[in-house]
Every structure is written in C-alpha cells, then in structure tokens.
Design a protein around this motif. Structure first.
Motif, short mmCIF file in Angstrom:
data_model
loop_
_atom_site.label_atom_id
_atom_site.label_comp_id
_atom_site.label_asym_id
_atom_site.label_seq_id
_atom_site.Cartn_x
_atom_site.Cartn_y
_atom_site.Cartn_z
N PRO A 1 48.00 40.61 36.68
CA PRO A 1 47.24 41.86 36.72
C PRO A 1 47.34 42.50 38.11
O PRO A 1 47.39 41.79 39.11
CB PRO A 1 45.80 41.40 36.43
N ARG A 2 47.38 43.81 38.13
CA ARG A 2 47.49 44.50 39.42
C ARG A 2 46.11 44.82 39.98
O ARG A 2 45.99 45.31 41.09
CB ARG A 2 48.28 45.80 39.26
N ASP A 3 45.09 44.58 39.17
CA ASP A 3 43.75 44.97 39.61
C ASP A 3 42.77 43.81 39.63
O ASP A 3 41.57 44.01 39.62
CB ASP A 3 43.23 46.09 38.70
N ASP A 4 43.28 42.59 39.63
CA ASP A 4 42.38 41.44 39.59
C ASP A 4 43.15 40.22 40.10
O ASP A 4 44.38 40.22 40.14
CB ASP A 4 41.94 41.19 38.13
N ALA A 5 42.41 39.17 40.47
CA ALA A 5 43.06 37.94 40.89
C ALA A 5 43.82 37.33 39.72
O ALA A 5 43.36 37.41 38.59
CB ALA A 5 42.01 36.96 41.40
N CYS A 6 45.01 36.74 40.00
CA CYS A 6 45.80 36.19 38.90
C CYS A 6 45.23 34.85 38.43
O CYS A 6 45.40 34.46 37.29
CB CYS A 6 47.26 36.02 39.33
N GLY A 7 44.55 34.15 39.32
CA GLY A 7 43.95 32.88 38.94
C GLY A 7 44.93 31.72 38.94
O GLY A 7 44.57 30.60 38.59
N PHE B 1 35.02 50.08 38.91
CA PHE B 1 35.17 50.61 40.26
C PHE B 1 35.95 49.64 41.15
O PHE B 1 36.90 50.01 41.83
CB PHE B 1 33.80 50.91 40.86
N LEU B 2 35.55 48.37 41.12
CA LEU B 2 36.18 47.40 42.02
C LEU B 2 37.64 47.14 41.63
O LEU B 2 38.50 46.98 42.50
CB LEU B 2 35.39 46.08 42.04
N ARG B 3 37.93 47.17 40.34
CA ARG B 3 39.32 46.98 39.93
C ARG B 3 40.19 48.15 40.39
O ARG B 3 41.34 47.98 40.75
CB ARG B 3 39.42 46.77 38.42
N GLY B 4 39.56 49.33 40.38
CA GLY B 4 40.27 50.51 40.89
C GLY B 4 40.61 50.33 42.37
O GLY B 4 41.72 50.63 42.80
N VAL B 5 39.66 49.80 43.12
CA VAL B 5 39.88 49.55 44.55
C VAL B 5 41.06 48.60 44.74
O VAL B 5 41.97 48.84 45.54
CB VAL B 5 38.60 48.95 45.21
#
Ligand SMILES: [Zn+2]
Length: 411
Positions: free
Chosen positions: A86-92, A18-22
């Motif tokens: 990634p488009r749905d998460d921090a790159c780090g 859900f959060l990655r979708g956001v």
C-alpha cells in the motif's frame, strides 16, 4: 504484538482517511496534535502513522530505496515488489515494520507520563514497554501526579542532534502531552519552531485546553470523535474475549471510549455489575418514595465521592441505562436489545407497562442534570439525593415541580 493499520482505526474514518492522505503524498506537517476524549484510539493512531512514516516500502519513507526484486537464478517468482505494497499505509512485512511493531525502531521515539519515584523511572518505562508489547489492548493508566520526566525530554534532545538512523525521517510520539512542565514546553517549542524536515512530531491529549496555546498553534490539529457503541461492543466480543451480555453492558457504559470499556473487562466486569445492582436498588428505593432509607443509601454511596467522582457518576449512568431500557421495553423492542439483559427484568417490564414514556424521559433529564452537577463542584451527596427525590416524586410532570433555583438547594 498485533498492531493496527491506519486503514483500520476503530470508529475514526475521517482521521484514517486524512492520515492515509498524508502518508500517500509523503508531505508531513512538522507536528500533529491528536486530541479528543480519552480511550478513542489517539495513541493507536499515532503508532499507526509512525509505522507508515517509517515503512521501507512506502515511497519516500526509506532512506535508501529498497533494491528492486529480481527473479532468482532458479527462475522462481520474485518477492512482492514495492509497488504491490500500500502507498498510504505500513506494509506490515518489511524489516522497518517489524521493528516498529516491536516498538524497537531506532527512529521511533515515545514519551509518556511516568508515575512514581525518580529512582524507579527507568524501570517503569521498561515495564510499560513490556506490557504494551504483550497486550494489544494495553491501557496507559497513571495517577494524577504522573508526568513526562525531564530526563525523558533531555534524552530526546540528545537524539534530535543526530540524523535518523535507518529511515529518512524520525517520528516522535508524545502521549498525553498535557503532562509536562513549563520548561519542557519551552524546549519543545524551540524544536517545533526550528522545523527539522527529518522529524515528525505527534502529540496526543484528551485535555487539549491544558496544552499551551503556543504549542497548539504550531501543530496541525486532528480531532478524534467518540466511538460508536456498536463498534466498541464488536471489539469487546470478537477481540477482547468479553462474553456477549457483558460486552453490551460495558459498551453502553463506555460513553464512546474503548479504553473505558476495556478498563471494565475481566474481573472488573463483576465489580461493575455489583455497582449496577446497587445503583438500581437505590433507584428502586427512590421510586418507592422511602425517603429515610433513601438518604442513608445515598450518603453511603456518595462517601468518598470527593476523591472518586467517577464511582458516583457511574452509579447515575447505570440508572440512566436502566431507564432507557424501560423506554425500549415500553416501545415493544425485544429483550435482546436491552443493555441490562443479563438481569431478571420482571420489574423493568412492569415499569414499562405502568410508566408513561414522557415520565421516564423526565427522570432521565433529572439524572442528566445530576451528572452535570456531580462533574461540577457541587457536593455529590446533595446532588444525588436531590436527583433521587425528584426521580421518586409522583408528580414528575412538567410544571408540577416545586421551584428549585439550583439542584443544590431544593432538598
Ligand atoms: Zn513496511
């Protein structure tokens, strides 16, 4: 400080998706309320969401688009382009991720309950941040009176008057948001009612019913589930350095809360084992039907229970884990599957041979009932004594029980 990405939230696949979708859609609600049992990763998820929301490479997060990578004058390959992140998460990897991992990103605000004197407030906050940075498994533990201070909310209000400093938005995480005063809720409510597109609020709580309905109704709720025992065991063993047999015991005791398991590691694991042995000694006294000794053992164990119900609850849980081991052994499962495999389990195997599984289950049921009674406001010593007498009773078959309108009155 090792941080957890949204894609790797332990045991919360639905929340993670859900959060990655956001993040991928870049469409954040004004406020989220993360709720669920304590120690299942709500705070970790809040930080992971914040990092993704502030990451320079996630489309829409950076205030100024990062410059496109170009080959250098010497013909070297360009640095990884934003499109590979990634488009749905921090790159780090970007500067923003570096700052948020160190908890120093200027657009990331944390509020959490603080215990102790008002004069030591700054110090306690500094100390908490320091411990949090140093320990990836830092546990936020506070006494009953700890609360989110007025000073904290006032400082936040001042910040909210400005635009975010570096990112296109600001993230405010309020841990254990059920620990605020009325007037703080009204201020918070005002901020939530006048949505600023630049601020994303993430509130966490393990006591959702204590959060005022007015706040709850303005947040998108995200429910966290208890974590599977196997997943907790893996983390304890592979990341928290807990030896195998301890990891099995602590994971079984944790009841789905990694936080609870982590709180028992290290020196506390020895304490937990001593408690377990005492709990099993009590159970053995009960099974031998020695009522006189039983009462003195029970009343000693329940001493101070009014203040520390957790200890009595854990005692009963240890007994339940042992009875479940009897069921496992009775079903012919190998010793390696036992939670109490670190003990000399001769008695356990004997019981497994002599007790019918139905009788073991019946005793488990009695203990489950006792747990509920202890968690309610029934006297812990009476509930415990009552349960022990029933566990020790020879006629434990259904229907063979003396009438007992409540657990409290049948001894
Ligand atoms: Zn990044």
């Amino acid at each position: 400080m090792p941080v957890v990405a949204l894609a790797r939230l332990l045991g919360q696949p639905e929340v993670s998706a859900f959060l990655r979708g956001v993040v991928e859609r870049g469409r954040y609600s004004n406020a989220y309320l993360f709720h669920g049992p304590a120690g299942v990763g709500k705070g970790t998820a809040a930080l992971a969401l914040a990092r993704a929301a502030l990451c320079d490479r996630v489309p829409g997060a950076a205030r100024f688009a990062p410059r496109a990578a170009e080959p250098s004058l010497f013909g070297e390959a360009p640095a990884p382009a934003a499109s590979q992140a990634p488009r749905d998460d921090a790159c780090g990897e970007c500067p923003a991720c570096g700052k948020s991992a160190q908890l120093i990103h200027p657009d990331l605000k944390f509020l959490f309950p603080v215990s102790g004197d008002e004069r030591e407030y700054e110090e306690s906050i500094g100390e908490t941040f320091e411990n949090w940075r140093a320990d990836p498994f830092h546990l936020f533990e506070y006494d009953r009176a700890a609360s989110i201070r007025i000073k904290q909310t006032q400082e936040l209000q001042r910040d909210l008057a400005y635009r975010p400093y570096e990112a296109s938005r600001r993230v405010v995480v309020i841990r254990d948001c059920d620990r605020m005063r009325e007037d703080q809720y009204s201020t918070l409510l005002k901020s939530l009612e006048e949505p600023a597109p630049t601020t994303v609020w993430v509130l966490t709580t393990s006591r959702v019913s204590r959060v005022p309905a007015t706040i709850r109704s303005r947040c998108q709720r995200v429910r966290f589930a208890p974590i599977a025992e196997g997943a907790i065991r893996d983390v304890l063993e592979s990341q928290a350095g807990v030896p195998g047999s301890d990891a099995v015991l602590l994971a079984a005791l944790a009841g789905g809360s990694l936080g609870r398991a982590l709180a028992l590691r290290g020196e506390k694991a020895g304490e937990a084992k001593a408690q377990r042995d005492a709990a099993l000694a009590m159970l053995s006294t009960a099974l031998h039907g020695d009522e006189k000794t039983l009462w003195s053992v029970v009343s000693a164990a329940a001493k101070g229970a009014a203040r520390n119900r957790e200890a009595v609850r854990r005692l009963v849980e240890f007994q339940m884990l042992w009875l479940r081991d009897i069921l496992r052994a009775g079903a012919g499962l190998p010793e390696a599957t036992l939670v109490n495999r670190d003990r000399d389990n001769q008695t356990l195997f004997e019981r497994a041979r002599t007790l019918e599984p139905a009788e073991v289950r019946r005793r488990l049921f009695v203990l489950e009932e006792a747990l509920r009674a202890i968690e309610g406001n029934v006297s812990a010593d009476l509930s415990l004594m009552s349960a022990m007498l029933r566990v020790g009773g020879s006629r434990v078959g259904e229907g063979a029980w003396p009438p007992h309108p409540t657990a409290r009155w049948d001894i």
